[in-house]
Structure formats: C-alpha cells, structure tokens
Design a protein around this motif. Structure first.
Motif, mmCIF file in Angstrom:
data_model
loop_
_atom_site.group_PDB
_atom_site.id
_atom_site.type_symbol
_atom_site.label_atom_id
_atom_site.label_comp_id
_atom_site.label_asym_id
_atom_site.label_seq_id
_atom_site.Cartn_x
_atom_site.Cartn_y
_atom_site.Cartn_z
ATOM 1 N N TYR A 74 133.255 2.736 -27.169
ATOM 2 C CA TYR A 74 132.311 3.137 -28.206
ATOM 3 C C TYR A 74 132.850 2.744 -29.586
ATOM 4 O O TYR A 74 132.122 2.243 -30.433
ATOM 5 C CB TYR A 74 132.072 4.651 -28.196
ATOM 6 C CG TYR A 74 131.272 5.143 -27.021
ATOM 7 C CD1 TYR A 74 130.070 4.546 -26.667
ATOM 8 C CD2 TYR A 74 131.717 6.210 -26.261
ATOM 9 C CE1 TYR A 74 129.339 5.003 -25.592
ATOM 10 C CE2 TYR A 74 130.988 6.673 -25.180
ATOM 11 C CZ TYR A 74 129.799 6.066 -24.853
ATOM 12 O OH TYR A 74 129.080 6.518 -23.794
ATOM 13 N N THR A 75 134.122 2.997 -29.791
ATOM 14 C CA THR A 75 134.742 2.674 -31.071
ATOM 15 C C THR A 75 134.672 1.181 -31.336
ATOM 16 O O THR A 75 134.297 0.757 -32.438
ATOM 17 C CB THR A 75 136.212 3.136 -31.083
ATOM 18 O OG1 THR A 75 136.253 4.539 -30.839
ATOM 19 C CG2 THR A 75 136.883 2.831 -32.395
ATOM 20 N N TRP A 97 131.048 0.229 -32.191
ATOM 21 C CA TRP A 97 130.643 0.600 -33.559
ATOM 22 C C TRP A 97 131.391 -0.226 -34.595
ATOM 23 O O TRP A 97 130.833 -0.578 -35.636
ATOM 24 C CB TRP A 97 130.851 2.101 -33.789
ATOM 25 C CG TRP A 97 129.799 2.898 -33.099
ATOM 26 C CD1 TRP A 97 129.971 3.766 -32.072
ATOM 27 C CD2 TRP A 97 128.398 2.871 -33.369
ATOM 28 N NE1 TRP A 97 128.768 4.283 -31.675
ATOM 29 C CE2 TRP A 97 127.781 3.751 -32.469
ATOM 30 C CE3 TRP A 97 127.592 2.191 -34.280
ATOM 31 C CZ2 TRP A 97 126.403 3.974 -32.447
ATOM 32 C CZ3 TRP A 97 126.209 2.417 -34.261
ATOM 33 C CH2 TRP A 97 125.641 3.295 -33.358
ATOM 34 N N THR A 123 129.628 -3.548 -34.668
ATOM 35 C CA THR A 123 128.305 -3.367 -35.274
ATOM 36 C C THR A 123 128.404 -3.242 -36.785
ATOM 37 O O THR A 123 127.675 -3.915 -37.532
ATOM 38 C CB THR A 123 127.614 -2.122 -34.687
ATOM 39 O OG1 THR A 123 127.482 -2.289 -33.277
ATOM 40 C CG2 THR A 123 126.251 -1.896 -35.317
ATOM 41 N N PHE A 124 129.292 -2.377 -37.257
ATOM 42 C CA PHE A 124 129.416 -2.182 -38.706
ATOM 43 C C PHE A 124 130.028 -3.397 -39.397
ATOM 44 O O PHE A 124 129.750 -3.649 -40.561
ATOM 45 C CB PHE A 124 130.196 -0.911 -39.027
ATOM 46 C CG PHE A 124 129.366 0.327 -38.834
ATOM 47 C CD1 PHE A 124 128.205 0.526 -39.559
ATOM 48 C CD2 PHE A 124 129.734 1.283 -37.906
ATOM 49 C CE1 PHE A 124 127.426 1.654 -39.373
ATOM 50 C CE2 PHE A 124 128.970 2.418 -37.717
ATOM 51 C CZ PHE A 124 127.811 2.603 -38.448
ATOM 52 N N TYR A 135 130.326 3.978 -43.294
ATOM 53 C CA TYR A 135 131.002 2.887 -42.593
ATOM 54 C C TYR A 135 130.763 1.536 -43.240
ATOM 55 O O TYR A 135 131.645 0.677 -43.225
ATOM 56 C CB TYR A 135 130.627 2.874 -41.109
ATOM 57 C CG TYR A 135 131.441 3.885 -40.343
ATOM 58 C CD1 TYR A 135 132.774 3.637 -40.060
ATOM 59 C CD2 TYR A 135 130.903 5.093 -39.945
ATOM 60 C CE1 TYR A 135 133.545 4.557 -39.382
ATOM 61 C CE2 TYR A 135 131.668 6.028 -39.267
ATOM 62 C CZ TYR A 135 132.984 5.756 -38.994
ATOM 63 O OH TYR A 135 133.750 6.685 -38.344
ATOM 64 N N CYS A 194 136.916 3.898 -37.382
ATOM 65 C CA CYS A 194 135.758 3.928 -36.474
ATOM 66 C C CYS A 194 135.969 4.847 -35.275
ATOM 67 O O CYS A 194 134.996 5.220 -34.610
ATOM 68 C CB CYS A 194 135.406 2.521 -36.004
ATOM 69 S SG CYS A 194 134.597 1.523 -37.261
ATOM 70 N N MET A 214 133.846 8.065 -35.260
ATOM 71 C CA MET A 214 132.388 8.045 -35.057
ATOM 72 C C MET A 214 131.957 8.665 -33.722
ATOM 73 O O MET A 214 131.110 9.557 -33.729
ATOM 74 C CB MET A 214 131.862 6.619 -35.162
ATOM 75 C CG MET A 214 130.405 6.524 -34.870
ATOM 76 S SD MET A 214 129.599 5.675 -36.139
ATOM 77 C CE MET A 214 127.919 5.847 -35.623
ATOM 78 N N PRO A 215 132.477 8.245 -32.575
ATOM 79 C CA PRO A 215 132.036 8.874 -31.326
ATOM 80 C C PRO A 215 132.373 10.363 -31.260
ATOM 81 O O PRO A 215 131.598 11.154 -30.735
ATOM 82 C CB PRO A 215 132.787 8.105 -30.232
ATOM 83 C CG PRO A 215 133.281 6.864 -30.864
ATOM 84 C CD PRO A 215 133.391 7.129 -32.323
ATOM 85 N N THR A 239 129.941 12.252 -33.690
ATOM 86 C CA THR A 239 128.586 12.210 -33.153
ATOM 87 C C THR A 239 128.461 13.156 -31.953
ATOM 88 O O THR A 239 127.461 13.857 -31.820
ATOM 89 C CB THR A 239 128.204 10.770 -32.773
ATOM 90 O OG1 THR A 239 128.374 9.941 -33.930
ATOM 91 C CG2 THR A 239 126.773 10.678 -32.300
#
Length: 186
Positions: free
Chosen positions: A2-3, A6, A9-10, A82, A111, A114-115, A118
């Motif tokens: 997940y990290t 993300w 993505t960022f 982010y 990062c 983030m998971p 969330t």
C-alpha cells in the motif's frame, strides 16, 4: 505494498501538478493540511470511544452525512499534504544519486503513515466491515474464535485480536458443535 502504491501515485500526481500547473511547495498549505489531518484523526478516534446511544455525539458519529464529509475532507487534506511533501522533496532537483536515494527513502517513510491513518479513520467511523465470531461458556464469558491450531483444535481468546488477548484457551472442535456461535461487528 500500500505504501509503495501511494508513494508512486503521489509521485506521478506531484510531478504532473508541478509541471502542468507550475505548482510549488507552500509551507502554509503543508502545515494547515497536516494540522487539520491531526485534528480529524483525534476527533474521530475520540468519537469512536462513545458507546452510549443516547448521547448527541453518538448520533453525530452514526450520521452518514457526517461520515461522508469527514472522509472527503480527510482525503482532500491527505492529497494536499502528500503533494506538498512531494513538492518539498521534488526528486528531479537532485542530481547526485545519494541525494536522490535519500529523498526517495524519506518520501517512502512519510507515505507509510497513509495506510495506517486511513485504517484508523475508517475503523473509527465504522466504514470497515469487520466481523468476529465468538461463543459463550457456562459462565457467560465471551470467547472469540481466533484460528485453528490443527484440524482438531481451535484457539479461543478473550479479545477478537490475538495480540490483545489476556487469556486464551484451546478447545477441541467437537466441543464447538452444539454451541451457538454469535457474530460481533466491530
């Protein structure tokens, strides 16, 4: 994973925004988004502790509009935070491989939150759909079914998470055959 997802993505979003919109790092946006994320997490975690349905705050945390607003606000602030972090590090500015590697590692570490955050947010407003099964013994104590030890033995615990259990016990599978199994929604 997940990290890493993300982070990638960022990185792409940040680079696109930086090139197309000429968006630069802004300390104020970064500080405000970070502070508001902290406030949202604290408020939602505090609300999740309230269990008495007659309290007004319990009704607030159960309101679907409130949940949608909080999740949207959280995600928007997370996006700003982010993107600002990426713009602060801006990988293309580093020409030396050591500095580029350090910047990438720093962004990866940032990062990782983030998971975790969330998950905390979604659990605190009951957006996760976790169910746990348990049985009651003769003294009406709840024993959560944790996992099988073997084909014939099951591990039970006094909490639904094995790491939180203060008491555990093993029972044979046959002992569970005639016991009613109940579902606990978290």
């Amino acid at each position: 994973f997940y990290t890493l997802f993300w982070m990638i993505t960022f990185t792409f979003l940040g680079e696109t925004i930086r090139e197309k919109l000429k968006w630069e790092y802004n300390e104020i946006w970064s500080a405000v988004s970070e502070s508001l994320i902290f406030v949202i997490v604290i408020v939602l975690v505090s609300l999740s502790v309230i269990t008495k349905p007659e309290r007004k705050l319990f009704k607030l945390k159960s309101n679907n509009y409130f949940k949608i607003i909080m999740v949207c606000l959280y995600l928007m602030l997370l996006f700003f935070f982010y993107i600002q972090m990426y713009l602060l590090l801006a990988f293309p500015q580093f020409k030396q491989i050591e500095m580029l590697t350090a910047a990438i590692i720093m962004f990866f570490v940032v990062c990782t939150a983030m998971p975790v955050l969330t998950g905390i947010i979604f659990k605190s407003i009951n957006l996760t759909n976790e169910k746990h099964v348990f049985i009651e013994d003769e003294d009406e104590n709840e024993w959560f079914i944790l996992h099988p030890i073997s084909n014939e033995v099951i591990l039970l615990g006094d909490k639904f998470d094995p790491r939180l259990c203060t008491k555990t016990k093993m029972v044979k599978l046959e002992e569970l055959y005639n016991k009613p199994i109940k579902v606990y929604k978290n």
